[in-house]
Design a protein around this motif. Structure first.
Motif, PDB file in Angstrom:
ATOM      1  N   ASP A 408       0.865  -1.182   0.000  1.00 25.80           N
ATOM      2  CA  ASP A 408       0.000   0.000   0.000  1.00 25.80           C
ATOM      3  C   ASP A 408       0.899   1.229   0.000  1.00 25.80           C
ATOM      4  N   ILE A 409       0.755   2.050  -1.030  1.00 24.65           N
ATOM      5  CA  ILE A 409       1.665   3.175  -1.207  1.00 24.65           C
ATOM      6  C   ILE A 409       0.918   4.473  -1.474  1.00 24.65           C
ATOM      7  N   GLN A 410      -0.407   4.451  -1.344  1.00 19.83           N
ATOM      8  CA  GLN A 410      -1.197   5.630  -1.683  1.00 19.83           C
ATOM      9  C   GLN A 410      -1.290   6.552  -0.472  1.00 19.83           C
ATOM     10  N   PHE A 411      -0.342   7.478  -0.386  1.00 21.62           N
ATOM     11  CA  PHE A 411      -0.396   8.475   0.678  1.00 21.62           C
ATOM     12  C   PHE A 411      -0.085   9.836   0.065  1.00 21.62           C
ATOM     13  N   ASP A 412      -0.162  10.875   0.864  1.00 21.84           N
ATOM     14  CA  ASP A 412      -0.072  12.237   0.347  1.00 21.84           C
ATOM     15  C   ASP A 412       1.371  12.598   0.027  1.00 21.84           C
ATOM     16  N   ILE A 413       1.665  12.697  -1.273  1.00 23.34           N
ATOM     17  CA  ILE A 413       2.977  13.152  -1.719  1.00 23.34           C
ATOM     18  C   ILE A 413       2.891  14.670  -1.884  1.00 23.34           C
ATOM     19  N   PRO A 414       3.704  15.452  -1.161  1.00 20.36           N
ATOM     20  CA  PRO A 414       3.591  16.918  -1.227  1.00 20.36           C
ATOM     21  C   PRO A 414       3.755  17.456  -2.644  1.00 20.36           C
ATOM     22  N   ARG A 429       0.904  12.076  -7.374  1.00 20.84           N
ATOM     23  CA  ARG A 429       0.096  11.354  -6.380  1.00 20.84           C
ATOM     24  C   ARG A 429      -0.763  10.286  -7.046  1.00 20.84           C
ATOM     25  N   THR A 430      -1.241  10.590  -8.240  1.00 17.40           N
ATOM     26  CA  THR A 430      -2.082   9.631  -8.962  1.00 17.40           C
ATOM     27  C   THR A 430      -1.250   8.543  -9.621  1.00 17.40           C
ATOM     28  N   ALA A 431      -0.116   8.943 -10.213  1.00 10.11           N
ATOM     29  CA  ALA A 431       0.665   7.995 -11.007  1.00 10.11           C
ATOM     30  C   ALA A 431       1.476   7.020 -10.160  1.00 10.11           C
TER      31      ALA A 431
END
Length: 742
Positions: A408-414, A429-431
């Motif tokens: 699981d890697i879907q977190f908030d990338i600034p 963030r989407t890609a």
């Protein structure tokens, strides 16, 4: 993000003029000189492009990078449909009708408005609200954001757009594509007969009938200089079919993944997990796979090798061998992160293999469960060499005996973080989760044709339907939690994902609320789903609720393993049709509004109507959708569609009904899928009235033909056939004749 749509930011497109037309493509120019391209993308699919290279005829800046990107969104970019362009009067204004058979896209020239028609009936139209912007851009001279506004009919539901635990109808919601909390996917559709997909990695905001400012409108804002929108016309099943043809379809999950999974409990090791798996087998509860909890089981160390966590896996070969000795598959957590304490962090930073911050240095992320709470950098998976490196290293891990990887890697990338290919902000963030999961699936499916493998992940992203399955949601151990888990599966399926797993309870929530009745109802729902997983946690195991409940659990799990050939056949069908394993009433019966009100009923594949129990008590209300007849799997009784009944249902079963005209192919009872005879995967066939449809079954070679009032089935040699009342079965060599009893 503003709390409401500000139409004053957008300049409406006031007029269009026609330039050229061909059967596949029509080119316009706006009053601002912008090029507009409308394509007959496929039957029932129209593509509207503005500012894209295809529309302008000019290469976009960075187009070479985009063309070579690992995260292309479209599996098919070229138009394969044809249309006829007609000049027309559109609402008293000049315009055009772009006609594909019964499907029409109508464009008004001044002001610019859109309308979709299906069989002469309008199904979608640009908003008539003067306070909204039917179609416009934030800056006509240099577009950076686009808006589209459509009217919603009174009571019209909108489905898709990702996972929701609240309602299947997304009306009165805001969905933001690059916010992890939105659980967003890009396809929206309505039972009225329209669908919409915005083809971009940039941020897209869907405001669906928000009561605060536009209760009767669907407003889409796209933070991209290029507007690329696909409009679909048809029934929901047709829309999913075209959408998945356009954006890609699922790979194949492995046979063993259809069996039961067992997840490691917190603060336990491999020995305890193996012990619980052994207990399940010895007590007659089938199980096929075990999965380990985060953190990642390995990390990048010297010479760019992946080395196992020595504290948890002092001898990985011995640990994996112990599970293999029990005929169990192993799913271990992986993570494309590099701990900052690792000596490889500085080396990878120097190589330019990590995502960077505004200064060009490697971005340091705060700890997450996958990193054991330690800070880390992320491999730049937009860099093809990095992507290939990580794929090949995961492949080596799988050669050592790991059968699947969870991640699981879907977190908030600034916003300031940047990838080598220029992706940043919402685009990154989407890609990023999309790249990570594609990389893992390619490693799992190495040299397999068709591609076959499992990636266990909760992440959602465009093209997520190309992967075979979605990991389950963590919900409270309550009746409402069970309902939430079902909504998550049905909304994901309505958004294009083929399969959604179910956890049997959640160790992240208090266990005291899990009663024997609730546990068995939860297990029954998991049995009639694509995948299910137990937790090796006291209080969530089948024998924790007394002998009677345990016996019912054993019966339900026998059902699960007998259903595997059917469930896997349904997933194989998803690669041909785009339809999910669990199908909501709105998706399956768009013309039956009464069915839509029973939102937690669902079809399991094409043949079974499942009615989960989501409140205490044995009485369960069932609505039978119109236009069909339904056969009770428990009693063999037949019920007409369009009627409602209340059933008395014990804890060892659920109300499940076979759809008339279909067949259900069942396998044998087993303790794990390794016991299946690959040469004879089926055991018996149930008929629901006269069969007229070919059955869903793995490696399907069963065919049904009709002639002179009888059905003739091939491929049923040696199988036990259970006809429904009023039918007789006669074997004629390799053929079976099914006819009315005389």
């Amino acid at each position: 993000m503003p709390l409401q749509f500000d139409s004053s930011r957008y300049q409406r497109l006031e007029s269009l003029s026609l330039n050229t037309s061909s059967p596949a493509a029509i080119r316009f120019t706006t009053d601002q000189g912008q090029a507009v391209l409308v394509e007959a993308s496929a039957p029932g699919v129209f593509r509207l492009s503005m500012g894209t290279p295809a529309a302008t005829g000019k290469p976009a800046s960075g187009s070479a990078t985009r063309a070579a990107a690992l995260h292309d969104l479209l599996a098919r970019d070229e138009a394969i449909g044809e249309a006829v362009v007609e000049q027309a009067d559109v609402g008293g204004q000049p315009g055009w009708r772009i006609v594909q058979g019964d499907n029409v896209l109508e464009i008004a020239a001044h002001p610019v408005r859109l309308a979709l028609y299906r069989k002469g009936q309008q199904v979608l139209a640009s908003s008539a609200d003067e306070d909204l912007c039917p179609l416009g851009t934030e800056d006509a001279s240099a577009p950076a954001s686009w808006a589209l506004c459509f009217d919603l009919a009174a009571g019209e539901a909108v489905h898709g757009l990702g996972e929701s635990r609240i309602m299947l109808d997304r009306r009165a919601e805001r969905v933001v594509s690059d916010e992890a909390g939105s659980r967003a996917l890009p396809l929206a559709w309505s039972p009225r007969g329209w669908g919409l997909y915005v083809n971009t990695l940039e941020s897209v905001v869907h405001d669906i009938g928000l009561p605060e400012f536009a209760p009767d409108s669907y407003v889409v804002t796209v933070a991209d200089a290029q507007l690329d929108v696909f409009l679909f016309v048809g029934e929901p099943a047709e829309i999913l079919n075209q959408y998945t043809q356009l954006t890609g379809r699922a790979g194949q999950p492995t046979l063993w993944s259809m069996g039961a999974w067992l997840h490691q409990a917190a603060d336990t090791g491999a020995e305890q997990l193996a012990s619980v798996a052994g207990q399940m087998r010895s007590r007659g509860v089938p199980v096929d796979a075990v999965s380990f909890r985060p953190p990642a089981a390995w990390e990048i160390r010297a010479k760019l090798n992946l080395e196992w966590d020595a504290a948890r896996f002092p001898d990985p070969r011995q640990v994996l061998g112990e599970f293999k000795g029990l005929d169990l598959k192993v799913c271990a957590p992986g993570f494309p992160g590099v701990p900052t304490h690792s000596p490889m962090f500085a080396e990878l930073e120097d190589k330019g293999w990590l995502l960077t911050d505004e200064t060009g240095a490697a971005q340091v992320f705060a700890g997450v469960p996958a990193s054991a709470g330690g800070s880390f950098g992320l491999l730049d998976l937009t860099h093809r060499d990095v992507w290939t490196f990580w794929r090949d290293k995961i492949r080596q891990i799988m050669d050592e005996g790991v059968d699947a990887v969870s991640c699981d890697i879907q977190f908030d990338i600034p916003d300031g973080v940047e990838a080598r290919n220029g992706d940043t902000g919402a685009r990154l963030r989407t890609a990023y989760p999309m790249l990570a999961k594609r990389c893992l699936f390619e490693a799992a499916a190495w040299n397999k044709t068709p591609p076959e493998g499992v990636v266990w992940s909760r992440d959602l992203f465009p093209t997520g339907q190309r992967l075979p399955m979605q990991a389950p949601v963590s919900v409270p151990n309550t009746w409402e939690g069970l309902a939430e888990s079902l909504r998550a599966a049905l909304t994901s399926g309505a958004s294009g994902l083929p399969a959604h797993a179910h956890d049997i309870g959640s160790p992240e929530h208090p266990l005291g609320t899990m009663t024997p009745e609730l546990y068995l109802r939860w297990l029954a729902a998991g049995v009639f789903s694509s995948h299910l997983r137990f937790h090796a946690v006291p209080g969530l195991l089948p024998w924790d609720f007394g002998d009677e409940a345990f016996q019912h659990a054993q019966t339900l799990m026998q059902w699960r393993y007998r259903l595997i050939p059917y469930v896997l056949g349904v997933i194989e069908d998803a690669a041909r049709t785009g339809l999910p394993v669990q199908r909501s009433m709105a998706l399956s019966f768009p013309d039956d509004p009464e069915a839509h009100a029973h939102e937690l009923q669902y079809l399991l594949g094409p043949a079974l109507l499942v009615v989960p129990a989501v409140q205490p008590g044995n009485q369960i209300r069932v609505y039978f959708p119109k236009g069909e007849a339904w056969w009770d799997l428990n009693t063999g009784w037949r019920y007409e569609g369009g009627t409602s009944w209340t059933f008395e249902c014990g804890l060892d079963r659920l109300p499940v009904f076979g759809r008339e005209g279909h067949m259900l192919c069942l396998g044998p009872a087993a303790q794990h899928t390794g016991e299946f005879n690959s040469a004879r995967i089926l055991d018996e066939v149930w008929l629901f009235g006269m069969p007229v449809h070919n059955p869903s079954v793995m490696r399907n070679k069963i065919r049904v033909m009709q002639m002179q009032g009888s059905s003739y089935a091939k491929g049923l040699e040696g199988l036990k056939i259970l006809p429904s009342e009023g039918l007789e079965v006669k074997r004629r060599g390799a053929e079976v004749r099914i006819s009315r009893a005389r």
